[in-house]
Design a protein around this motif. Structure first.
Motif, PDB file in Angstrom:
ATOM      1  N   CYS A 275      74.474  47.673  29.647  1.00 22.25           N
ATOM      2  CA  CYS A 275      73.148  47.051  29.540  1.00 22.25           C
ATOM      3  C   CYS A 275      72.931  46.764  28.058  1.00 22.25           C
ATOM      4  O   CYS A 275      72.867  47.695  27.238  1.00 22.25           O
ATOM      5  CB  CYS A 275      72.077  47.984  30.085  1.00 22.25           C
ATOM      6  SG  CYS A 275      70.401  47.355  29.863  1.00 22.25           S
ATOM      7  N   GLY A 276      72.816  45.487  27.698  1.00 22.92           N
ATOM      8  CA  GLY A 276      72.713  45.112  26.291  1.00 22.92           C
ATOM      9  C   GLY A 276      71.477  45.647  25.614  1.00 22.92           C
ATOM     10  O   GLY A 276      71.480  45.914  24.400  1.00 22.92           O
ATOM     11  N   ASP A 277      70.398  45.841  26.374  1.00 22.40           N
ATOM     12  CA  ASP A 277      69.156  46.355  25.794  1.00 22.40           C
ATOM     13  C   ASP A 277      69.304  47.786  25.287  1.00 22.40           C
ATOM     14  O   ASP A 277      68.580  48.204  24.382  1.00 22.40           O
ATOM     15  CB  ASP A 277      68.033  46.369  26.842  1.00 22.40           C
ATOM     16  CG  ASP A 277      67.711  45.003  27.401  1.00 22.40           C
ATOM     17  OD1 ASP A 277      68.624  44.171  27.485  1.00 22.40           O
ATOM     18  OD2 ASP A 277      66.549  44.775  27.756  1.00 22.40           O
TER      19      ASP A 277
ATOM     20  N   SER B  45      64.396  43.303  31.089  1.00 16.84           N
ATOM     21  CA  SER B  45      65.320  42.888  30.036  1.00 16.84           C
ATOM     22  C   SER B  45      64.530  42.365  28.845  1.00 16.84           C
ATOM     23  O   SER B  45      63.563  41.626  29.007  1.00 16.84           O
ATOM     24  CB  SER B  45      66.270  41.803  30.547  1.00 16.84           C
ATOM     25  OG  SER B  45      67.176  41.403  29.537  1.00 16.84           O
ATOM     26  N   ASN B  46      64.948  42.797  27.686  1.00 14.93           N
ATOM     27  CA  ASN B  46      64.372  42.321  26.428  1.00 14.93           C
ATOM     28  C   ASN B  46      65.437  41.478  25.746  1.00 14.93           C
ATOM     29  O   ASN B  46      66.314  42.006  25.057  1.00 14.93           O
ATOM     30  CB  ASN B  46      63.957  43.516  25.566  1.00 14.93           C
ATOM     31  CG  ASN B  46      63.293  43.098  24.265  1.00 14.93           C
ATOM     32  OD1 ASN B  46      63.620  42.063  23.693  1.00 14.93           O
ATOM     33  ND2 ASN B  46      62.352  43.906  23.806  1.00 14.93           N
ATOM     34  N   PHE B  47      65.386  40.152  25.958  1.00 20.12           N
ATOM     35  CA  PHE B  47      66.485  39.325  25.464  1.00 20.12           C
ATOM     36  C   PHE B  47      66.602  39.337  23.943  1.00 20.12           C
ATOM     37  O   PHE B  47      67.735  39.385  23.424  1.00 20.12           O
ATOM     38  CB  PHE B  47      66.364  37.885  25.960  1.00 20.12           C
ATOM     39  CG  PHE B  47      67.487  37.019  25.484  1.00 20.12           C
ATOM     40  CD1 PHE B  47      68.774  37.183  25.982  1.00 20.12           C
ATOM     41  CD2 PHE B  47      67.290  36.066  24.480  1.00 20.12           C
ATOM     42  CE1 PHE B  47      69.841  36.421  25.509  1.00 20.12           C
ATOM     43  CE2 PHE B  47      68.340  35.298  24.012  1.00 20.12           C
ATOM     44  CZ  PHE B  47      69.621  35.469  24.534  1.00 20.12           C
ATOM     45  N   PRO B  48      65.509  39.271  23.161  1.00 18.33           N
ATOM     46  CA  PRO B  48      65.684  39.340  21.703  1.00 18.33           C
ATOM     47  C   PRO B  48      66.449  40.588  21.268  1.00 18.33           C
ATOM     48  O   PRO B  48      67.316  40.525  20.391  1.00 18.33           O
ATOM     49  CB  PRO B  48      64.243  39.333  21.181  1.00 18.33           C
ATOM     50  CG  PRO B  48      63.485  38.577  22.218  1.00 18.33           C
ATOM     51  CD  PRO B  48      64.092  38.995  23.523  1.00 18.33           C
ATOM     52  N   ARG B  49      66.126  41.737  21.891  1.00 17.51           N
ATOM     53  CA  ARG B  49      66.851  42.963  21.539  1.00 17.51           C
ATOM     54  C   ARG B  49      68.303  42.867  21.992  1.00 17.51           C
ATOM     55  O   ARG B  49      69.229  43.240  21.261  1.00 17.51           O
ATOM     56  CB  ARG B  49      66.181  44.166  22.196  1.00 17.51           C
ATOM     57  CG  ARG B  49      66.850  45.500  21.847  1.00 17.51           C
ATOM     58  CD  ARG B  49      66.285  46.622  22.698  1.00 17.51           C
ATOM     59  NE  ARG B  49      64.842  46.732  22.521  1.00 17.51           N
ATOM     60  CZ  ARG B  49      64.041  47.313  23.397  1.00 17.51           C
ATOM     61  NH1 ARG B  49      64.528  47.819  24.518  1.00 17.51           N
ATOM     62  NH2 ARG B  49      62.749  47.380  23.173  1.00 17.51           N
ATOM     63  N   LEU B  50      68.531  42.368  23.209  1.00 19.02           N
ATOM     64  CA  LEU B  50      69.899  42.201  23.715  1.00 19.02           C
ATOM     65  C   LEU B  50      70.703  41.283  22.796  1.00 19.02           C
ATOM     66  O   LEU B  50      71.854  41.580  22.456  1.00 19.02           O
ATOM     67  CB  LEU B  50      69.861  41.641  25.137  1.00 19.02           C
ATOM     68  CG  LEU B  50      71.177  41.425  25.867  1.00 19.02           C
ATOM     69  CD1 LEU B  50      70.974  41.559  27.375  1.00 19.02           C
ATOM     70  CD2 LEU B  50      71.792  40.059  25.577  1.00 19.02           C
ATOM     71  N   ALA B  51      70.094  40.167  22.398  1.00 14.27           N
ATOM     72  CA  ALA B  51      70.796  39.209  21.536  1.00 14.27           C
ATOM     73  C   ALA B  51      71.177  39.830  20.204  1.00 14.27           C
ATOM     74  O   ALA B  51      72.300  39.638  19.706  1.00 14.27           O
ATOM     75  CB  ALA B  51      69.924  37.968  21.321  1.00 14.27           C
ATOM     76  N   GLU B  52      70.279  40.597  19.639  1.00 15.83           N
ATOM     77  CA  GLU B  52      70.571  41.250  18.362  1.00 15.83           C
ATOM     78  C   GLU B  52      71.708  42.255  18.518  1.00 15.83           C
ATOM     79  O   GLU B  52      72.601  42.355  17.668  1.00 15.83           O
ATOM     80  CB  GLU B  52      69.316  41.950  17.842  1.00 15.83           C
ATOM     81  CG  GLU B  52      69.493  42.642  16.494  1.00 15.83           C
ATOM     82  CD  GLU B  52      69.896  41.690  15.378  1.00 15.83           C
ATOM     83  OE1 GLU B  52      70.598  42.156  14.444  1.00 15.83           O
ATOM     84  OE2 GLU B  52      69.526  40.497  15.436  1.00 15.83           O
TER      85      GLU B  52
END
Length: 504
Positions: free
Chosen positions: A259-261, A300-307
């Motif tokens: 999980c990227g988050d 999902s928190n995409f900004p956090r995942l992207a970082e």
């Protein structure tokens, strides 16, 4: 009595962990049980000959969305060839709607639903004894004199009680070895079967280390963890990864679904110590559209995942694979375009553009009417259209998927693709959409192409673009040449240069 455990894998390099679990769990019956795995690409006659020639009394098939249709055909043919042949089906594809399934397929004698290790061990022992007591076996559905009997479901297993299966079988060093250190998932994504069981059952860390030491000792090429969200417990995740870093044999690669988050600073510091190639991570983004994620019960928190993806990529030692799913609720063509662009900009090593499958048992299948889902009647039950995307929209995305796999995921076009993203004044989605339109307009989809021909096709596209952007063809030819020399072996490059850029 002779029993066979068998299945059809999607590729030769894949192996079936479920069969190995069943074999290892049926300890008292093993002398009567064989395992033989095939692939969906094997010829029907070859498989049927192998299944018939050893005269098994009972053949047990492990069924999934990728193999159930062919498995049904083979099982029906077996029954015609040998009417007294007993046939058992198990696996996620037959664990739901079992009575209608057996009513429709009268050649199936038994079905084990859900986790099979406990029920199968009892079933095998009972059948081999010659006086089977089928009514006692939880999770079993069976047929007697045309009547179907459904036993109560089996309770969840104590996962620790399931033996490590590879100790009782030959390790296949030319295949991916599958492993799980936990079952269940803490999340409830509506398109996934794992959402049904929120409780996560784990193996003790001492057992996990012992199991993994076997793969390391055997120098297996790749071990793929099938834990649904490997880093749901950050401490446990870090402990396993640290063990693998310290025990690295310089050969084995370990694949995880993260999980990227949930990636944190401690994990980044730990992963910085890993040998390049030791780990590869698959991160399911699926969509960046908030309404879509909420409808799927996916937090999902995409900004956090992207970082976090950027930080993982910056380490330079981990292969990253990101996933998108087309066809989710409330995601129309325009919002999917946005999701694609968001994820493509992260420049992962692979980006899979998948299509929603309304698999049996998944909650989203029960929402089909609400969202206007039309889907294929046969496995894998892939979406045809819904309230948000037409069938033509999804066909356009299918074309894009093809080009994305050929040019991005297969590798070998890094410089040229980066140039296109920077210089064509097109967003990533628009570039692949346009390139796909050109590819299909010219009829290149009608046959498979060697790698070198993909360079030629890309240059033809560049020549078409030169009507709008002067001199772009020469620039792209130079970049394609550099990409080719970096990707193909020297003999292939020399052969290409002799033949030239014209595609025959």
């Amino acid at each position: 009595m002779k029993l066979l455990l068998t299945t059809l894998n999607s590729k030769y390099v894949h192996s079936n962990l479920a069969l190995k679990y069943l074999y290892a769990s049926a300890e008292s019956s093993r002398r009567n049980i064989d395992i033989q795995e095939f692939t969906i690409n094997n010829d029907d006659d070859y498989i049927l000959t192998e299944l018939l020639r050893k005269d098994y009394d009972l053949i047990c098939f492990s069924c999934y969305i990728w193999n159930v249709e062919k498995t049904l055909y083979l099982a029906e043919t077996l029954k015609k060839a040998k009417p007294d042949q007993k046939i058992l089906f198990g696996g996620p594809e037959v664990s739901y709607d079992v009575v209608p399934f057996m009513g429709q397929h009268k050649f199936v004698d038994f079905v084990i639903s859900g986790e099979g290790e406990g029920p199968f061990s009892e079933f095998a022992e009972s059948m081999i004894s010659g006086t089977p007591e089928l009514e006692r076996i939880r999770g079993l559905t069976y047929r007697i004199d045309g009547k179907i009997f459904v036993n109560p479901p089996a309770p969840p297993l104590v996962f620790e009680s399931v033996p490590f299966p590879y100790l009782s079988l030959v390790c296949e060093d030319d295949k991916v070895m599958y492993y799980e250190s936990s079952r269940g998932c803490p999340f409830q994504c509506s398109y996934c079967l794992s959402s049904i069981e929120r409780k996560v059952r784990t193996l003790p860390m001492e057992r996990v280390r012992s199991d993994l030491s076997y793969f390391i000792y055997k120098q297996v090429k790749q071990v793929k963890f099938i834990d649904r969200t490997f880093n749901w417990d950050r401490r446990r995740c870090a402990e396993i990864l640290q063990y693998l870093i310290l025990s690295d044999n310089g050969v084995t690669n370990f694949h995880f679904e993260l999980c990227g988050d949930l990636v944190d600073e401690e994990l980044i510091r730990l992963l910085a110590q890993a040998r390049p190639g030791l780990f590869q991570f698959e991160i399911g983004v699926q969509s960046t559209h908030e309404k879509t994620l909420a409808a799927c019960n996916r937090n999902s928190n995409f900004p956090r995942l992207a970082e976090n993806v950027k930080r993982l990529k910056a380490l330079g030692n981990i292969h990253l694979h990101l996933d998108l799913i087309a066809g989710l609720p409330y995601e129309d063509y325009a919002s999917f375009r946005s999701s694609f662009n968001d994820v493509y900009q992260l420049k992962a090593h692979q980006l899979q553009l998948g299509f929603l499958k309304l698999i049996k048992g998944a909650p989203i299948r029960e929402q089909a009417e609400e969202h206007g889902y039309i889907y294929r009647s046969k496995a894998p039950y892939e979406i045809i259209s819904n309230n948000y995307m037409t069938a033509l929209d999804l066909v356009r995305l299918k074309k894009m998927e093809n080009l994305l796999d050929l040019y991005y995921n297969r590798g070998g076009f890094r410089r040229t693709l980066d140039f296109c993203m920077d210089s064509l004044e097109l967003a990533p989605f628009d570039f692949y959409e346009e390139f796909a339109d050109y590819y299909y307009l010219k009829g290149f989809q009608h046959k498979s192409h060697k790698k070198e021909d993909l360079y030629r096709i890309f240059l033809l596209y560049a020549g078409w673009k030169e009507r709008f952007i002067p001199d772009i063809k020469n620039t792209m030819q130079e970049l394609l040449t550099l990409d080719m020399k970096e990707t193909l072996n020297p003999d292939a490059v020399k052969k290409f240069e002799r033949k030239g850029w014209e595609i025959l």
